[in-house]
Design a protein around this motif. Structure first.
Motif, PDB file in Angstrom:
ATOM      1  N   VAL A  42       0.832  -1.209   0.000  1.00 39.88           N
ATOM      2  CA  VAL A  42       0.000   0.000   0.000  1.00 39.88           C
ATOM      3  C   VAL A  42       0.868   1.262   0.000  1.00 39.88           C
ATOM      4  O   VAL A  42       0.669   2.171  -0.818  1.00 39.88           O
ATOM      5  CB  VAL A  42      -0.983   0.002   1.190  1.00 39.88           C
ATOM      6  N   LEU A  43       1.828   1.320   0.894  1.00 40.88           N
ATOM      7  CA  LEU A  43       2.691   2.498   0.987  1.00 40.88           C
ATOM      8  C   LEU A  43       3.472   2.705  -0.306  1.00 40.88           C
ATOM      9  O   LEU A  43       3.584   3.832  -0.808  1.00 40.88           O
ATOM     10  CB  LEU A  43       3.639   2.359   2.183  1.00 40.88           C
ATOM     11  N   LEU A  44       4.003   1.622  -0.872  1.00 42.81           N
ATOM     12  CA  LEU A  44       4.761   1.733  -2.120  1.00 42.81           C
ATOM     13  C   LEU A  44       3.867   2.134  -3.294  1.00 42.81           C
ATOM     14  O   LEU A  44       4.288   2.903  -4.160  1.00 42.81           O
ATOM     15  CB  LEU A  44       5.496   0.428  -2.421  1.00 42.81           C
ATOM     16  N   CYS A  45       2.637   1.647  -3.327  1.00 49.34           N
ATOM     17  CA  CYS A  45       1.702   2.059  -4.383  1.00 49.34           C
ATOM     18  C   CYS A  45       1.377   3.546  -4.265  1.00 49.34           C
ATOM     19  O   CYS A  45       1.360   4.269  -5.269  1.00 49.34           O
ATOM     20  CB  CYS A  45       0.425   1.230  -4.319  1.00 49.34           C
ATOM     21  N   VAL A  56      -0.739   3.469 -10.186  1.00 48.89           N
ATOM     22  CA  VAL A  56      -1.432   2.295  -9.640  1.00 48.89           C
ATOM     23  C   VAL A  56      -2.879   2.718  -9.456  1.00 48.89           C
ATOM     24  O   VAL A  56      -3.191   3.533  -8.591  1.00 48.89           O
ATOM     25  CB  VAL A  56      -0.810   1.833  -8.302  1.00 48.89           C
ATOM     26  N   THR A  57      -3.748   2.173 -10.295  1.00 52.30           N
ATOM     27  CA  THR A  57      -5.127   2.658 -10.324  1.00 52.30           C
ATOM     28  C   THR A  57      -5.996   2.123  -9.197  1.00 52.30           C
ATOM     29  O   THR A  57      -6.982   2.750  -8.826  1.00 52.30           O
ATOM     30  CB  THR A  57      -5.790   2.318 -11.668  1.00 52.30           C
ATOM     31  N   LYS A  58      -5.639   0.944  -8.661  1.00 50.59           N
ATOM     32  CA  LYS A  58      -6.429   0.388  -7.568  1.00 50.59           C
ATOM     33  C   LYS A  58      -5.485  -0.154  -6.512  1.00 50.59           C
ATOM     34  O   LYS A  58      -4.624  -0.979  -6.808  1.00 50.59           O
ATOM     35  CB  LYS A  58      -7.335  -0.733  -8.070  1.00 50.59           C
ATOM     36  N   ILE A  59      -5.656   0.310  -5.283  1.00 52.82           N
ATOM     37  CA  ILE A  59      -4.841  -0.153  -4.168  1.00 52.82           C
ATOM     38  C   ILE A  59      -5.758  -0.863  -3.180  1.00 52.82           C
ATOM     39  O   ILE A  59      -6.689  -0.260  -2.652  1.00 52.82           O
ATOM     40  CB  ILE A  59      -4.113   1.022  -3.483  1.00 52.82           C
ATOM     41  N   ASN A  60      -5.494  -2.144  -2.958  1.00 57.71           N
ATOM     42  CA  ASN A  60      -6.290  -2.937  -2.026  1.00 57.71           C
ATOM     43  C   ASN A  60      -5.748  -2.745  -0.612  1.00 57.71           C
ATOM     44  O   ASN A  60      -4.594  -3.062  -0.349  1.00 57.71           O
ATOM     45  CB  ASN A  60      -6.231  -4.416  -2.404  1.00 57.71           C
ATOM     46  N   THR A  61      -6.577  -2.229   0.264  1.00 59.62           N
ATOM     47  CA  THR A  61      -6.153  -2.022   1.646  1.00 59.62           C
ATOM     48  C   THR A  61      -6.691  -3.090   2.585  1.00 59.62           C
ATOM     49  O   THR A  61      -6.218  -3.218   3.706  1.00 59.62           O
ATOM     50  CB  THR A  61      -6.592  -0.634   2.156  1.00 59.62           C
ATOM     51  N   THR A  62      -7.670  -3.840   2.123  1.00 53.67           N
ATOM     52  CA  THR A  62      -8.232  -4.941   2.904  1.00 53.67           C
ATOM     53  C   THR A  62      -8.518  -6.098   1.964  1.00 53.67           C
ATOM     54  O   THR A  62      -8.501  -5.941   0.744  1.00 53.67           O
ATOM     55  CB  THR A  62      -9.544  -4.539   3.609  1.00 53.67           C
ATOM     56  N   GLY A  63      -8.800  -7.240   2.559  1.00 50.20           N
ATOM     57  CA  GLY A  63      -9.151  -8.402   1.759  1.00 50.20           C
ATOM     58  C   GLY A  63      -8.197  -9.550   2.001  1.00 50.20           C
ATOM     59  O   GLY A  63      -7.350  -9.519   2.888  1.00 50.20           O
ATOM     60  N   GLU A  70      -2.053  -8.416  -4.982  1.00 48.92           N
ATOM     61  CA  GLU A  70      -2.324  -7.708  -6.233  1.00 48.92           C
ATOM     62  C   GLU A  70      -1.673  -6.328  -6.225  1.00 48.92           C
ATOM     63  O   GLU A  70      -1.284  -5.817  -7.270  1.00 48.92           O
ATOM     64  CB  GLU A  70      -3.831  -7.555  -6.466  1.00 48.92           C
ATOM     65  N   ASN A  71      -1.555  -5.720  -5.039  1.00 46.43           N
ATOM     66  CA  ASN A  71      -0.884  -4.420  -4.942  1.00 46.43           C
ATOM     67  C   ASN A  71       0.537  -4.508  -5.493  1.00 46.43           C
ATOM     68  O   ASN A  71       0.980  -3.621  -6.228  1.00 46.43           O
ATOM     69  CB  ASN A  71      -0.815  -3.936  -3.487  1.00 46.43           C
ATOM     70  N   VAL A  72       1.236  -5.564  -5.140  1.00 44.71           N
ATOM     71  CA  VAL A  72       2.618  -5.718  -5.576  1.00 44.71           C
ATOM     72  C   VAL A  72       2.672  -5.964  -7.082  1.00 44.71           C
ATOM     73  O   VAL A  72       3.532  -5.421  -7.779  1.00 44.71           O
ATOM     74  CB  VAL A  72       3.330  -6.827  -4.783  1.00 44.71           C
ATOM     75  N   THR A  73       1.733  -6.739  -7.598  1.00 45.48           N
ATOM     76  CA  THR A  73       1.668  -6.976  -9.042  1.00 45.48           C
ATOM     77  C   THR A  73       1.436  -5.658  -9.788  1.00 45.48           C
ATOM     78  O   THR A  73       2.098  -5.377 -10.797  1.00 45.48           O
ATOM     79  CB  THR A  73       0.549  -7.985  -9.367  1.00 45.48           C
TER      80      THR A  73
END
Length: 129
Positions: A42-45, A56-63, A70-73
């Protein structure tokens, strides 16, 4: 292909990365270790989006772990689009499973080299600190 040996961690380089991210974003989670602050991507995105809006168009913070990974991808794709060489980009598990934090740090240094090729970025730099 066998996995290359892990890159030795360097506390000074990690501190420089923390300071750069803090200078760009205005924050760093002081209550977390380096690897824990970066683990979910999250922080890197957010950092990548500060360097180039919309990277990065979508950052997942939960799940689930899959969603968080997926954030790293997405981050890898953003690095490539920004000009970081593929060989300089850490593997997802290097960060998510904390397998090779040295490789993660090296990627951020490679990102700074790519930033140097973007004259539109006039903010803080890792190498100038």
């Amino acid at each position: 292909m066998p996995r290359p040996a892990a890159i030795k961690r360097d506390a000074g380089q990690e501190e420089a990365v923390m300071q750069w991210i803090k200078a760009v974003l205005g924050e760093w989670p002081e209550d977390k270790l380096y690897e824990d602050a970066l683990k979910d991507g999250v922080l890197l995105c957010r950092f990548m989006n500060a360097l180039r809006e919309g990277s990065v168009t979508k950052i997942n913070t939960t799940g689930s772990n899959f969603k968080i990974m997926e954030n790293v991808t997405m981050l890898h794709k953003a690095f490539l689009a920004y000009g970081v060489d593929q060989v300089d980009i850490f593997q997802t598990n290097d960060l998510f499973e904390k397998r090779d934090l040295g490789a993660v740090t090296n990627t951020i240094f490679a990102l700074d080299r790519a930033v140097g090729k973007h004259p539109e970025w006039t903010g803080p730099r890792l190498q100038r600190q």
